[in-house]
Scaffold this motif. Structure first.
Motif, PDB file in Angstrom:
ATOM      1  N   GLU A 852      63.196  42.027 -96.912  1.00 23.04           N
ATOM      2  CA  GLU A 852      62.118  41.390 -97.670  1.00 23.04           C
ATOM      3  C   GLU A 852      60.762  42.043 -97.368  1.00 23.04           C
ATOM      4  OE1 GLU A 852      65.602  38.945 -97.292  1.00 23.04           O
ATOM      5  OE2 GLU A 852      64.272  39.796 -95.749  1.00 23.04           O
ATOM      6  N   LEU A 853      60.543  42.372 -96.097  1.00 26.27           N
ATOM      7  CA  LEU A 853      59.289  43.046 -95.752  1.00 26.27           C
ATOM      8  C   LEU A 853      59.206  44.427 -96.402  1.00 26.27           C
ATOM      9  CD1 LEU A 853      58.943  42.167 -91.947  1.00 26.27           C
ATOM     10  CD2 LEU A 853      57.714  41.163 -93.875  1.00 26.27           C
ATOM     11  N   TRP A 854      60.328  45.136 -96.392  1.00 26.79           N
ATOM     12  CA  TRP A 854      60.329  46.465 -97.010  1.00 26.79           C
ATOM     13  C   TRP A 854      60.226  46.363 -98.530  1.00 26.79           C
ATOM     14  CZ3 TRP A 854      59.174  50.408 -94.235  1.00 26.79           C
ATOM     15  CH2 TRP A 854      59.475  50.419 -92.865  1.00 26.79           C
ATOM     16  N   ALA A 855      60.797  45.319 -99.096  1.00 30.17           N
ATOM     17  CA  ALA A 855      60.676  45.120-100.544  1.00 30.17           C
ATOM     18  C   ALA A 855      59.214  44.905-100.932  1.00 30.17           C
ATOM     19  CB  ALA A 855      61.525  43.941-100.987  1.00 30.17           C
ATOM     20  N   ALA A 856      58.506  44.111-100.121  1.00 29.92           N
ATOM     21  CA  ALA A 856      57.089  43.880-100.406  1.00 29.92           C
ATOM     22  C   ALA A 856      56.290  45.180-100.291  1.00 29.92           C
ATOM     23  CB  ALA A 856      56.537  42.829 -99.440  1.00 29.92           C
ATOM     24  N   ALA A 857      56.589  45.969 -99.274  1.00 23.35           N
ATOM     25  CA  ALA A 857      55.887  47.241 -99.112  1.00 23.35           C
ATOM     26  C   ALA A 857      56.220  48.196-100.258  1.00 23.35           C
ATOM     27  CB  ALA A 857      56.258  47.876 -97.773  1.00 23.35           C
ATOM     28  N   GLU A 858      57.498  48.183-100.669  1.00 25.08           N
ATOM     29  CA  GLU A 858      57.896  49.075-101.767  1.00 25.08           C
ATOM     30  C   GLU A 858      57.209  48.690-103.068  1.00 25.08           C
ATOM     31  OE1 GLU A 858      60.587  50.498-105.084  1.00 25.08           O
ATOM     32  OE2 GLU A 858      60.220  48.429-104.470  1.00 25.08           O
ATOM     33  N   ALA A 859      57.104  47.407-103.332  1.00 21.71           N
ATOM     34  CA  ALA A 859      56.415  46.948-104.545  1.00 21.71           C
ATOM     35  C   ALA A 859      54.941  47.327-104.503  1.00 21.71           C
ATOM     36  CB  ALA A 859      56.583  45.444-104.695  1.00 21.71           C
ATOM     37  N   ALA A 860      54.327  47.224-103.322  1.00 20.78           N
ATOM     38  CA  ALA A 860      52.906  47.555-103.199  1.00 20.78           C
ATOM     39  C   ALA A 860      52.668  49.052-103.385  1.00 20.78           C
ATOM     40  CB  ALA A 860      52.379  47.097-101.839  1.00 20.78           C
ATOM     41  N   PHE A 861      53.467  49.890-102.734  1.00 20.68           N
ATOM     42  CA  PHE A 861      53.271  51.333-102.855  1.00 20.68           C
ATOM     43  C   PHE A 861      53.666  51.865-104.230  1.00 20.68           C
ATOM     44  CE2 PHE A 861      52.939  51.645 -98.154  1.00 20.68           C
ATOM     45  CZ  PHE A 861      51.846  52.483 -98.088  1.00 20.68           C
ATOM     46  N   ALA A 862      54.536  51.137-104.944  1.00 14.06           N
ATOM     47  CA  ALA A 862      54.927  51.581-106.279  1.00 14.06           C
ATOM     48  C   ALA A 862      53.731  51.604-107.233  1.00 14.06           C
ATOM     49  CB  ALA A 862      56.017  50.674-106.835  1.00 14.06           C
ATOM     50  N   GLY A 863      52.714  50.814-106.949  1.00 19.39           N
ATOM     51  CA  GLY A 863      51.520  50.804-107.786  1.00 19.39           C
ATOM     52  C   GLY A 863      50.430  51.729-107.300  1.00 19.39           C
ATOM     53  N   GLU A 864      50.687  52.492-106.253  1.00 19.07           N
ATOM     54  CA  GLU A 864      49.685  53.378-105.682  1.00 19.07           C
ATOM     55  C   GLU A 864      50.095  54.838-105.854  1.00 19.07           C
ATOM     56  OE1 GLU A 864      46.851  52.194-104.633  1.00 19.07           O
ATOM     57  OE2 GLU A 864      47.530  50.131-104.925  1.00 19.07           O
ATOM     58  N   GLU A 865      49.141  55.723-105.611  1.00 15.52           N
ATOM     59  CA  GLU A 865      49.372  57.155-105.774  1.00 15.52           C
ATOM     60  C   GLU A 865      49.713  57.792-104.434  1.00 15.52           C
ATOM     61  OE1 GLU A 865      46.479  58.044-109.591  1.00 15.52           O
ATOM     62  OE2 GLU A 865      45.674  58.417-107.585  1.00 15.52           O
ATOM     63  N   ARG A 866      50.811  57.303-103.854  1.00 14.93           N
ATOM     64  CA  ARG A 866      51.257  57.825-102.564  1.00 14.93           C
ATOM     65  C   ARG A 866      52.766  58.020-102.602  1.00 14.93           C
ATOM     66  NH1 ARG A 866      46.742  58.577-102.333  1.00 14.93           N
ATOM     67  NH2 ARG A 866      45.202  58.170-100.690  1.00 14.93           N
ATOM     68  N   PRO A 867      53.252  59.056-103.316  1.00 13.38           N
ATOM     69  CA  PRO A 867      54.695  59.230-103.479  1.00 13.38           C
ATOM     70  C   PRO A 867      55.427  59.473-102.165  1.00 13.38           C
ATOM     71  CG  PRO A 867      53.494  61.132-104.316  1.00 13.38           C
ATOM     72  CD  PRO A 867      52.482  60.068-104.057  1.00 13.38           C
ATOM     73  N   ALA A 868      54.814  60.165-101.206  1.00 10.65           N
ATOM     74  CA  ALA A 868      55.499  60.408 -99.943  1.00 10.65           C
ATOM     75  C   ALA A 868      55.700  59.107 -99.190  1.00 10.65           C
ATOM     76  CB  ALA A 868      54.694  61.402 -99.096  1.00 10.65           C
ATOM     77  N   GLU A 869      54.661  58.271 -99.130  1.00  6.47           N
ATOM     78  CA  GLU A 869      54.793  56.974 -98.461  1.00  6.47           C
ATOM     79  C   GLU A 869      55.813  56.107 -99.176  1.00  6.47           C
ATOM     80  OE1 GLU A 869      52.128  58.612 -98.882  1.00  6.47           O
ATOM     81  OE2 GLU A 869      50.917  58.585 -97.055  1.00  6.47           O
ATOM     82  N   LEU A 870      55.793  56.152-100.509  1.00  7.80           N
ATOM     83  CA  LEU A 870      56.750  55.350-101.274  1.00  7.80           C
ATOM     84  C   LEU A 870      58.181  55.797-100.984  1.00  7.80           C
ATOM     85  CD1 LEU A 870      57.386  53.226-103.411  1.00  7.80           C
ATOM     86  CD2 LEU A 870      56.981  54.962-105.178  1.00  7.80           C
ATOM     87  N   SER A 871      58.390  57.105-100.898  1.00  8.39           N
ATOM     88  CA  SER A 871      59.744  57.594-100.581  1.00  8.39           C
ATOM     89  C   SER A 871      60.166  57.150 -99.186  1.00  8.39           C
ATOM     90  CB  SER A 871      59.779  59.122-100.677  1.00  8.39           C
ATOM     91  OG  SER A 871      59.571  59.551-101.993  1.00  8.39           O
ATOM     92  N   GLY A 872      59.240  57.220 -98.223  1.00  8.40           N
ATOM     93  CA  GLY A 872      59.560  56.773 -96.878  1.00  8.40           C
ATOM     94  C   GLY A 872      59.866  55.291 -96.824  1.00  8.40           C
ATOM     95  N   VAL A 873      59.115  54.495 -97.567  1.00  6.59           N
ATOM     96  CA  VAL A 873      59.368  53.051 -97.610  1.00  6.59           C
ATOM     97  C   VAL A 873      60.723  52.768 -98.243  1.00  6.59           C
ATOM     98  CG1 VAL A 873      58.622  50.907 -98.713  1.00  6.59           C
ATOM     99  CG2 VAL A 873      56.948  52.364 -97.547  1.00  6.59           C
ATOM    100  N   ARG A 874      61.053  53.445 -99.331  1.00  8.40           N
ATOM    101  CA  ARG A 874      62.349  53.226 -99.991  1.00  8.40           C
ATOM    102  C   ARG A 874      63.504  53.633 -99.072  1.00  8.40           C
ATOM    103  NH1 ARG A 874      60.431  55.188-106.070  1.00  8.40           N
ATOM    104  NH2 ARG A 874      59.895  53.080-106.782  1.00  8.40           N
TER     105      ARG A 874
END
Length: 1009
Positions: A852-874
């Protein structure tokens, strides 16, 4: 003018130097192939440097090259800046004409400082206190030569570099470093025997030796066989061995002395083998007619070349007698006509020096007085760009302080206008020397408006004369701009002491001097400059608005922005804007407004800060003011990056680079390229980022900029899996920043240390670096650097060996991370995403798999311009799902496929490898469909709206006013208005109603419930 004149003693055959000519031919071939080259030719006086370059230039012209020559003159030491470069450019102008003018298009006003023939009003305005003007002039000169060298080979030779003024040396050093791939060869000659340990040319030669494309060699003396060949050529007969032995012994193989001895022998001169070389050089001069000797004395004291009309005005000879005297001197090979045919020079400088040294002191003063009086009576006798400097030199050498002081001050003004600050500084030092000797009546006639620029005008009656403190003010600025910072500090200190002793100090001027001291304090290691700025603020407090008052406050606000940020800086910057506007100090106002916007962004009002800087950007984008343009665009790009708006930051940095073109120094271009590269890196465009960093590396100057570039190249190296290169970049950055205390440098440096230690498996060091960063604190405006440190530190705690080895302090470390995250500012949605990432990593470090914590982080980064962070979160999200149980395997597979695709596309090899390893362990295919993990497409994306603009448009669609929008979003009405204007432009509509209708038609927002 003289018709055909029979000369003697010059060797008609070029002797030896085959190896040197071959080296020069090879360098010319490299230049002709498109690789710019630099050559330095040294040798003792008389060894044949000029003859070698003449032969080389003749062969270069025969091969199709365009050649130009400029000679340094000894008067350059008294303030004739850029003389050889101006002469060489004038040579090119005579040859190329319209082609050179076309190559200078758009920059003729600046380049006219070197070549007055280009002067033309091109709309450029001169910025006061233009500290980048000198290097900008250097850059434009380099670009001019590059353009000229596109379709042809250009060879530029500067002779007698040992006499060069400092500005010329610095310009040549810049050309040696900065000329890019082009067909340009720059060569220079110098006397090696004149270069003593403290000679100013020594650092130049040392720097040239370190350049890959610079070649240096020194000419040796002739051997006995070469002396025999030279004597045979001169005397037209084979000399006896005894003559060769005597000449070789006396000349020691110096070709010029061989010629002089041969001449004496041919004439049967009994002093031909005199023990005194000086007598040897003078013997043929003394054999001239009395009038010819008189002319030689005048030419010797006039400089490297003297115009014919000037000689006619000062020698006291009739025109016929003067021509006869010149014919005799030229026929004896003592003097030569200049290439232009307008003047005369000595065939060799050694003879000129000997004749000059033979003058009596009174004789020298009288000749210089005649020169000065003639030029004052008819200024057209000398070129306009040399007039002021030559008058200053003539009157000074005439030992007439009353005439020399105004002349020296006028020459200093000319030097300043040419951005020749080193020569301005030397001339002002000379004025300081002359001040007390000049009569009071002469000083009373001098006016500040004629000779000063930087110093604030005094509140005194019209006609008030220039005073000594005015002179110290100009000297303070000239010393600082020429790199003599210790002298600038001393002059400002002296001026303050004099003002204090006078009993009636002018607080405004005193504040100005304190501000000048602040400018050099940090560089000199005497402090950070804050105390000096505080004194300046105290002095201007309560005074009427003025440009100086505004400048002091603008400098104070900029200091706060760099060193600590905070609300105090916002108030001071705002007041600086008001004062500058009242005082009509336009440039200070613009700089203060940029600083104000940056401070607002640092304090948390990112939208307001961006809006403020954006307003300045719109004001300056169509102006020819590169200093404020580059600062505005560079800082706007940085603020946008700090807000997570990397795409906009790339656009702004690119626009800034295109707008300033060649008008800025290399350091400014490197800064903008670095900003663009950083934002491209954050966007996951690693290849493009590497290209920008490489371009910045080619032009970067200064330790701080180099260190900043090292840092981000270190981050990039880690991202692509090159830990060894990253370690090198980190070490270089740490060395460059060892004396720096700015948070904007120190915090990302610690962040790089954390990531590097993790990449190398040194988790204890990663922990220490992270805790050191927390201990140092995260001031306002540093969230962009601080959050990645906390996230990386939490991840290191999760991945480290402590779960196996045990560590009683680990709980305290996690608590410190959690506390720091709780207290750290979140000025933009991006940092809310980072906060969720830190929470998820802390849970992982505590052994808890919480999807659930990672899902929240993934949803937040999905709206931002940080593809590397988003890949790491996923990746971590998928890991948590797989740990939860088999029911989530499909979702985990989709997340891993998405993450791997993005990481592989960016070139993030370590992350892609980790994702692939997890997929392999879980037996999941990385080519699984990703639709299940793809968020619904937001129709607002196609319109290019930022997250904040979507919020504003939603409220516009609801019928809210700007004030209501501001209250809802906690921004100012002015900022809301800026957002609405941007939205209307992006939607290509004219009114708020049309924007609301379009939003409803496209179903951009869910209906309110």
């Amino acid at each position: 003018m003289l018709g055909s004149v029979q000369t003697q003693s010059l060797s008609p055959v070029f002797i030896g130097r085959d190896a040197e000519l071959a080296r020069l031919a090879s360098v010319l071939a490299d230049a002709d192939a498109g690789e710019s080259q630099a050559v330095l030719i040294g040798g003792e006086a008389g060894v044949g440097k000029t003859r070698l370059t003449e032969e080389f230039l003749a062969s270069a012209r025969a091969a199709g090259a365009v050649t130009a020559v400029g000679g340094c003159v000894e008067i350059g030491a008294d303030g004739l800046p850029f003389a050889p470069v101006s002469a060489a450019l004038r040579d090119l102008y005579r040859t190329l004409g319209p082609e050179l003018t076309e190559a200078a298009a758009g920059q003729r006003g600046e380049l006219a400082r070197l070549l007055p023939e280009l002067a033309e009003s091109d709309g450029a305005r001169r910025e006061p206190n233009d500290e980048d003007g000198r290097v900008r002039l250097f850059e434009l000169t380099a670009r001019l030569l590059e353009r000229l060298g596109t379709d042809r080979t250009i060879v530029v030779v500067v002779e007698d570099l040992h006499w060069a003024d400092r500005s010329t040396r610095e310009l040549l050093a810049y050309l040696f470093r900065s000329l890019q791939r082009c067909r340009v060869l720059v060569a220079a000659t110098y006397r090696a025997d004149d270069i003593h340990r403290r000679h100013p040319l020594r650092p130049f030669l040392a720097e040239a030796d370190r350049l890959r494309r610079a070649e240096r060699f020194e000419l040796s003396r002739f051997n006995r066989a070469e002396v025999r060949s030279q004597l045979t050529s001169i005397m037209a007969d084979e000399p006896d061995d005894s003559v060769v032995d005597k000449v070789f012994a006396r000349s020691d193989g110096n070709p010029f002395f061989v010629e002089e001895l041969a001449c004496s022998l041919r004439r049967g001169c009994s002093t031909g083998l005199s023990d005194s070389l000086r007598d040897l050089l003078l013997v043929r001069v003394e054999a001239l007619s009395e009038d010819a000797q008189r002319v030689a004395k005048f030419v010797a004291e006039g400089g490297s070349t003297v115009e014919y009309r000037l000689l006619a005005a000062i020698t006291g000879l009739s025109e016929d007698d003067l021509l006869d005297a010149l014919r005799v001197a030229v026929g004896a090979n003592i003097l030569l006509p200049t290439d232009s045919g307008e003047g005369y020079r000595f065939r060799h400088s050694l003879v000129r020096e000997a004749v000059g040294d033979d003058l009596l002191p009174g004789e020298r003063s009288r000749i210089n007085r005649r020169y000065a009086e003639a030029v004052e009576a008819d200024p057209a006798l000398v070129p306009a760009d040399e007039r002021a400097a030559r008058l200053a030199s003539y009157w000074y050498a005439a030992h007439d302080p009353a005439r020399a002081l105004p002349a020296v001050l006028s020459a200093a003004v000319e030097a300043r206008h040419r951005h020749a600050y080193a020569e301005q500084y030397r001339l002002l030092e000379r004025a300081l020397e002359l001040w007390d000797d000049a009569p009071e009546a002469i000083r009373a006639e001098l006016r500040p408006a004629d000779y000063t620029e930087a110093y604030p005008p005094c509140d005194c009656p019209a006609g008030t004369p220039l005073d000594f403190v005015d002179l110290l003010a100009e000297l303070t600025v000239a010393a600082r701009l020429s790199g003599e910072r210790e002298r600038a500090y001393a002059m400002a200190k002296r001026a303050l002491r004099l003002m204090e002793r006078s009993g009636s100090p002018d607080p405004l001027r005193a504040a100005w001097f304190w501000a000048q001291r602040s400018r050099v304090m940090e560089v000199l290691g005497r402090g950070d400059g804050w105390e000096e700025l505080t004194r300046a603020r105290e002095l201007v407090r309560g005074l009427p608005p003025s440009a100086t008052h505004a400048e002091v406050l603008a400098m104070t606000a900029a200091w706060i922005m760099v060193h600590k940020s905070g609300a105090e800086g916002i108030a001071i910057a705002g007041r600086a804007v008001e004062l500058a506007r009242t005082a009509d100090a336009h440039d200070t106002e613009l700089h203060a407004r940029v600083t104000l916007g940056l401070l607002q962004a640092d304090s948390g009002d990112i939208d307001g800060g961006i809006a403020g800087v954006e307003e300045v950007r719109r004001l300056v984008s169509d102006q020819r003011a590169p200093l404020i343009i580059s600062r505005t665009y560079g800082n706007l790009a940085s603020v946008l990056e700090g807000a997570g708006r990397s795409t906009e930051a790339v656009r702004i940095a690119g626009e800034g680079l295109a707008l300033i073109g060649d008008q800025v120094v290399n350091a400014t271009r490197a800064w903008l390229l670095g900003n663009e590269g950083e934002s491209l890196f954050m966007l996951g465009r690693y290849a493009d980022s590497a290209t920008r960093f490489a371009a910045a590396r080619r032009v970067v100057e200064g330790p701080l900029l180099c260190a900043g570039l090292d840092m981000f190249q270190g981050f990039l190296a880690l991202a692509v899996g090159d830990a060894e290169a990253a370690a090198g970049y980190h070490a270089s950055a740490a060395d460059g920043l060892r004396h720096d205390t700015q948070p904007q440098h120190q915090i990302p440096l610690r962040g790089l240390a954390v990531r590097l230690a993790v990449a190398q498996g040194r988790y204890d060091e990663a922990r220490r670096a992270m805790l050191a960063a927390i201990d140092a604190g995260f001031p306002n405006g540093t969230a962009r650097y601080a959050w990645p440190i906390l996230a990386g530190g939490a991840a290191a705690e999760a991945d480290g060996p402590w779960t196996v080895t045990g560590d009683p302090a680990r709980g305290q470390v996690l608590d410190r991370i959690r506390t720091a995250a709780r207290e750290l500012a979140r000025p933009a949605p991006l940092y809310e995403a980072y906060a969720l990432l830190v929470d998820a990593e802390l849970a992982r470090a505590e052994g808890r798999h919480e999807p659930e914590l990672w899902a929240a982080a993934e949803a937040a980064f999905a709206g931002e311009e940080r593809p590397a962070e988003l890949s790491g979160v996923r990746y971590r999200y998928a890991e948590a799902l797989l740990a939860r149980g088999p029911d989530t395997r499909e979702r985990a597979g989709c997340l891993l496929a998405q993450a791997h695709d993005a990481a592989a596309a960016a070139g993030a090899k370590p992350l892609a490898a980790d994702i692939a390893a997890l997929a392999q362990r879980a037996r999941l295919a990385l080519d699984a469909p990703v639709e299940a993990a793809t968020a619904p497409v937001d129709p607002a994306d196609s319109l290019g709206l930022t997250a904040r603009e979507r919020d504003v448009l939603r409220l516009v669609a609801d019928g809210r006013t700007n004030r209501q929008i501001a209250e809802e979003l906690f921004i100012s009405p002015k900022t809301a208005s800026v957002h609405v204007s941007n939205i209307l432009a992006k939607l290509t509509v004219s009114t708020r109603g049309e924007a609301a209708a379009l939003a409803h038609r496209l179903h951009l927002f869910a209906p309110a419930t």
